[in-house]
Design a protein around this motif. Structure first.
Motif: not given
Lengths: 520, 335, 333
Positions: B9, B1-7, B275, B205, B208
């Motif tokens: 993991q 998933m490239v468009l993750r909400l947060l880093s 966010g 967003m 956030a």
């Protein structure tokens, strides 16, 4: 006064006293001296053997760009950070470090850029609160509070309503309240962080008058700033830092705005660029009779494709309001803005964006970026609606496009899914730029494009601005960074009291003349 | 998933911790009372119980994603239930059967969803246009919605529906309870909305950093109004499920569900300041709660003890989520 | 001197609420001349005591920049467990001991909130939402879930103690119980703490700016911890008064009231962002809510419309200032 300071130091229990009592070299006047201060964060050296000296009753400029180490030095001075090595002399006594309580007790007071005031409390309480606290009193004495506050205000000779809530007084008065708070707690040294950013020209002059009074009563002042031309005249000494080292120090009379900039940036003041040949270019933006009560008045100018237009002026001159008005964030009450002959509805950022105007705000952290969101998302946020198929996002094309821009702007990040707050200032600014470039704007409004960006990235950002202009985008740069304006802009509109005061063509003036004009 | 909400993991996400909690609770309950907890009867009864408050938790989730909150969810649910109930009672009547009953049921459902949307629109206007803090806007509007329901019914329950109404809350589709089917569909839809649509990403967003959203030329008013409309519609569906299961509608049903919905959303890892939030987390939180309360039920623990344990679980999870464990590690290695 | 300019006065929530109260009373008197009587007044006073004390507590938290929704659970917990304890240990305990125990239990429960807020630094709404469930669940599971109407004699005695009682000229009976004095004491004590002690000023300062408060050396943790304990103590007092006046210890009462109480405080001008709130405003907000709850019928609105009325008042009372602020922001830019 001095005796008081010594007693306080002797009384402070956990002061780390190094034993040998060496008076610092020249004279008794030295209040605080830092010698060979080194500060390392992990593997990064923020300060590398810095010397700094404050004399009683003198004003000192601590000059340096963002990231030069000046904030770290101040943090060590007030005890928030401990130096890795080096010595601190307070009234001639050596210490390896101080803690915040000792710093306060020895009379060091900092006025932060945001002033750290309580907007819901009165002027009197804001001034006297810290003093009352240190008195270990349990009961609140309104009379004493007013008396302390009044004395402090009298010392600098200003008159502010003691019972007004701080939220209701103007910015310049807030700064004075912050100064008085320092005075009330018997400050011997007042450190002012970027003191002139929020002030108008007249208010700066008033501030300088007050600084002179403080010096006369034996209080030292340190100005910490990246633009010191305005305060240079009241200063005795200048210390310039670059990359964590002393690069220049000496009597203030030996410096001027240009030489300070040279020391701070390590470059000569850049030559003004000849204006691009844009006479034949299409006129993009026409601003006609734009006005808004209390902000700006009677604004007329044109912007051609490929032109870089600067707008400058002190804070309160209306430059930021005007910049926001161009993008619809502020609704002007009269006038019009047209782009390629098409009228743009005023006060509507969405309409402005659709018409092809982009805006990169001044305060990246609060206005520009979604700090907890990924780099990709921060770049792509303006393009969500353009990558839809059947109501859903086409994530692949969206991400590919954003990656393209990230690479074109050479944003250095290990992982494009990382939170944007993990990036350096320069890379963050590139993310903000990439967001707008991906929307192929015709006019780009950049408010303070290199605020809080290190020197190297700054040059890169300026190069990007020129590239964009060469590709036919009309660019408006709002800034008070004069070298920046001179390097990037063909024309500079100088604003004063909400009006365009004059127009400076590239090459017409050098930085010193421009600085003089700005301050006038 | 490239468009993750947060880093964040893998194992460090709140969802992962929640999954562990859900599994642990399930296993513990199964171990303590294997024949009863794992009986098909118990599992089906659990599946009937949780959807009504779980749907309210979904409504809470989308508003919390934007840094808001919707305290009017229960008010909206009851108002829509009362209005639908009045339609069913007055136009169809208890004796209606067949096509007539079905027609009126659909009419009632349609009206309910519209009323829910209108209520959400009202909230959205209060928050977006008038600038009220969401907590106060929905506190006030919730009272208004409840009040309208009280005024319409005089405070008493409305009952006497055609039999077909009971289907929503009590029937099974291929052994799967209908309320569960409704919940799964809504949860999946919300997940898709939040992660796969322009609107969902913008809402996240905005949560956030609302100011940055303004500067990024996001149409904030439209966005917030849509968020609260969705919340209103979800609440109205919850109202329909409650009405069907109780076979009646009343202005003050399920008043404890409000705090429960907030609790589940927060437990599910949704950041109440906006966010961050994932539907998966909310689903796991719902399951943990349900396993816990059913299991405790088997163990003859009173309903009140469940409330105690829910609250304790919420605080426990928050302490775990907000504690900076690495700091402790450092402190230890430092000495 | 405080500049009470006309404009200043007109935009304050207190003024708005006071105007609504006066209008309500005028309307009520117009439709029922008997409304404006000593009897109505004393009835309303009785009805305001518990919600008033709780509102003062809620205001304190709002000023410090937090929010507390657990105080009703604390109140009912303290009241019920004190009653159970008293009946078990020493049924004839004087009423002031009973009150002291309830206040003490309340303060301890408040300290639990304080622990999570101050030490664990959790968001106040979440903590108190959790403790609301925990306190109530603990009470009903482990202490009891039966209503107790055979209260300790001294508790019943307290409810019969009157400051004044009598019959009006019109022949209707009125009485002012001592419980009203408890509200007065709470108001005066809170007034003293908030405005005459450094602790109180620190609470305002923390609500105004937490970061600045830390910078100038305010004991932020201590002050916040005090706030939650104080709120717990007030809730304990409100709970025991509620029990005594209602002549019954009902473990299911009070909870559910928390949002109305916060609504009353916000109506009175306290702000959710912290740093703002006045006792005058809070008491006015409480009066308005109590007035609407008890006397709506007098102005010709059926009592079934009570929720709608309170809801609209909240929306009006918070919406007007919010809308003004939004317009002012757009104007200044």
């Amino acid at each position: 006064m001095k005796l008081w300071g010594r007693q306080a130091l002797a009384a402070a229990p956990d002061f780390v006293f190094l034993g040998k009592c060496t008076m610092s070299k020249d004279d008794d006047d030295t209040f605080i001296e830092l010698k060979g201060i080194v500060k390392q964060y992990g593997g990064v050296t923020a300060l590398d053997g810095v010397d700094f000296r404050v004399k009683t009753g003198k004003a000192i400029c601590l000059a340096g760009e963002n990231g030069s180490g000046k904030s770290t030095l101040i943090k060590i001075l007030v005890g928030v950070e401990q130096p890795t090595s080096g010595q601190i002399f307070v009234d001639g006594k050596p210490y390896s470090h101080v803690n915040p309580r000792q710093a306060a007790a020895s009379g060091i007071s900092v006025i932060f850029q945001d002033f750290s005031l309580f907007s819901n409390l009165t002027v009197a309480e804001n001034i006297a609160f810290a003093t009352q606290l240190s008195g270990k009193k349990r009961l609140f004495d309104r009379g004493a509070t007013r008396r302390i506050a009044q004395e402090a205000l009298d010392r600098i000779g200003v008159d502010i309503d003691l019972d007004a809530r701080v939220e209701t007084i103007p910015v310049a008065h807030k700064q004075l309240v912050a100064i008085c708070r320092g005075l009330a707690s018997n400050a011997r040294l007042i450190i002012m962080d970027e003191p002139t950013t929020a002030l108008t020209g007249r208010e700066v002059q008033a501030l300088l008058g007050i600084i002179r009074k403080l010096k006369d009563s034996g209080i030292a002042v340190v100005f910490v700033s990246h633009k010191l031309a305005e305060v240079l005249e009241v200063c005795e000494e200048v210390f310039a830092l670059r990359n964590g080292r002393n690069v220049a120090e000496g009597p203030a009379r030996d410096f001027n705005a240009a030489s300070l900039t040279r020391h701070m940036t390590g470059r000569d003041v850049p030559e003004a660029k000849p204006p691009l040949n844009i006479d034949q270019a299409e006129t993009l933006l026409v601003v006609n009779q734009l006005g808004k009560e209390g902000a700006f008045e009677d604004i007329n100018f044109e912007l051609k494709a490929g032109e870089v237009l600067g707008i400058s002026g002190v804070l309160g001159s209306g430059r930021t309001s005007l910049a926001k008005a161009l993008f619809g964030l502020v609704a002007p009450s009269k006038g019009s803005i047209t782009l390629s002959g098409k009228n743009i509805p005023l006060g509507n950022p969405i309409a402005a964006t659709q018409a092809g105007i982009g805006y990169v705000p001044e305060d990246r952290l609060t206005e520009g970026l979604f700090l907890t969101q990924s780099i990709i998302r921060n770049v792509a946020v303006g393009r969500f609606d353009h990558h839809r198929s059947g109501g859903f996002l086409n994530l692949t094309s969206l991400v590919d496009e954003a990656r393209g821009w990230i690479e074109r702007l050479r944003i250095k990040a290990p992982d494009y899914d990382a939170e944007v707050k993990s990036l350096s200032g320069g890379n963050q600014q590139r993310v903000a730029l990439a967001r707008w470039l991906s929307q192929t704007p015709r006019v780009l409004v950049l408010n303070g494009p290199s605020v809080g960006v290190d020197v190297g990235s700054k040059a890169d950002i300026h190069a990007i601005i020129r590239e964009l202009a060469d590709s036919g985008i009309g660019i408006v740069v709002i800034s008070d960074d004069l070298p920046e304006l001179l390097t990037t802009c063909g024309r500079i509109l100088m604003m004063k009291d909400g009006r365009i005061d004059s127009i400076v063509m590239a090459g017409e003036m050098d930085e010193i003349e421009l600085a003089a004009k700005l301050a006038s | 998933m490239v468009l993750r909400l947060l880093s964040k993991q893998g194992t460090s996400t709140p969802e992962f911790r929640l999954a562990i909690i859900a599994v642990v609770v399930f296993l513990a309950m199964a171990a303590l009372s294997p024949d009863r907890f794992l009986s098909s009867q118990n599992i089906i009864s659990m599946a009937f119980q949780f959807p009504e408050f779980a749907i309210l938790a979904l409504a809470m989730t989308i508003t919390m994603m934007t840094g808001g909150i919707d305290l009017s969810v229960v008010g909206v649910a009851n108002l829509t239930a009362v209005i639908s109930a009045l339609i069913l009672v007055n136009f169809a009547g208890a004796d209606a059967t067949g096509a007539v009953a079905l027609l009126w049921l659909f009419a009632a459902l349609g009206v309910a969803v519209c009323v829910g949307a209108l209520a959400g629109l009202f909230n959205g206007i209060l928050v977006a246009r008038l600038g009220l803090p969401p907590i106060l806007a929905t506190l006030g509007s919730g009272l208004v919605f409840t009040g309208i329901a009280v005024a319409m019914t005089g405070g008493s329950a409305v009952m006497g529906f055609p039999d077909v109404v009971a289907w929503i809350g009590n029937a099974q589709l291929l052994l799967v309870p209908v309320p569960l089917v409704i919940f799964v569909l809504l949860a999946a839809a919300l997940h898709v909305i939040l992660t796969k649509t322009s609107f969902g990403l913008k809402a996240t967003m905005y949560g956030a950093n609302p100011l940055a959203a303004l500067f990024a030329a996001i149409d904030i008013n439209k966005l917030l109004i849509r968020v609260y409309v969705i919340s209103g519609v979800l609440s109205s569906v919850a109202g329909m499920v409650v009405m069907s299961r109780a076979n009646s509608a009343k202005a003050d049903y399920g008043s404890s569900y409000l705090l429960l919905a907030v609790l589940i959303a927060v437990l599910g890892g949704v950041n109440p300041y906006g966010g961050y939030g994932r539907v998966m987390g909310v689903v796991l939180a719902v399951l943990s709660m349900q396993f816990l309360s059913s299991g405790l039920n088997m163990l003859q623990v009173s309903n009140f003890a469940r409330e105690l344990i829910w609250g304790a679980l919420l605080i426990f999870v928050m302490v775990v989520n907000t504690t900076d464990w690495s700091r402790f590690g450092k402190a230890r290695s430092g000495h | 001197m405080n500049r009470l300019s006309l404009k200043n006065l007109a935009t304050r929530n207190e003024t708005l609420v006071a105007v609504v109260i006066v209008a309500f009373c005028l309307l009520a008197t117009f439709s029922d001349p008997l409304f404006l009587s000593v009897t109505t007044l004393t009835d309303l006073m009785r009805a305001s005591v518990v919600i008033g004390i709780l509102a003062v507590a809620a205001m304190m938290v709002l000023i410090s920049g937090g929010i507390d929704v657990s105080f009703t659970a604390i109140a009912v917990f303290a009241m019920y467990s004190t009653t159970v304890l008293t009946l078990a240990v020493m049924p004839d305990m004087p009423w002031y001991f009973i009150f002291a125990i309830s206040i003490g239990i309340g303060a301890c429960l408040g300290a639990i909130n304080g622990f999570f807020v101050v030490i664990c630094r959790l968001p106040t709404l979440i903590v108190t939402l959790g403790t609301l469930s925990v306190f109530r669940g603990f009470l009903l599971t482990f202490i009891g879930s039966q209503r107790i109407s055979a209260l300790p004699p001294e508790m019943r005695g307290f409810s019969r103690m009157m400051i004044a009682r009598g019959t009006t000229e019109a022949g209707s009976f009125y009485a002012i119980p001592w419980a009203v004095a408890a509200l007065a004491i709470v108001v005066l004590l809170t007034l003293f703490i908030l405005h005459k002690t450094m602790l109180g000023r620190s609470i305002f300062a923390i609500g105004g700016s937490l970061e600045s408060a830390r910078r100038i050396g305010i004991n932020v943790r201590g002050a916040q911890f005090f706030v939650y304990c104080y709120v717990g103590a007030l809730a304990g007092l409100a709970g025991i008064i509620h029990g005594a006046m209602g002549r019954m210890a009902d473990p299911f009462s009070l909870v559910g009231l928390e949002l109305s109480v916060i609504a009353a405080v916000v109506l009175g001008g306290a702000r959710l962002i912290g740093g703002y709130g006045t006792l005058t405003g809070t008491l006015l907000g409480v009066s308005l809510i109590v007035l609407v709850e008890n006397s709506l019928i007098v102005v010709g609105i059926p009592s079934t419309w009570q929720f709608v009325t309170i809801g609209l008042l909240i929306l009006l009372g918070t919406g007007l200032p919010a809308w003004q602020a939004k317009r002012a922001a757009a104007k200044s830019a």
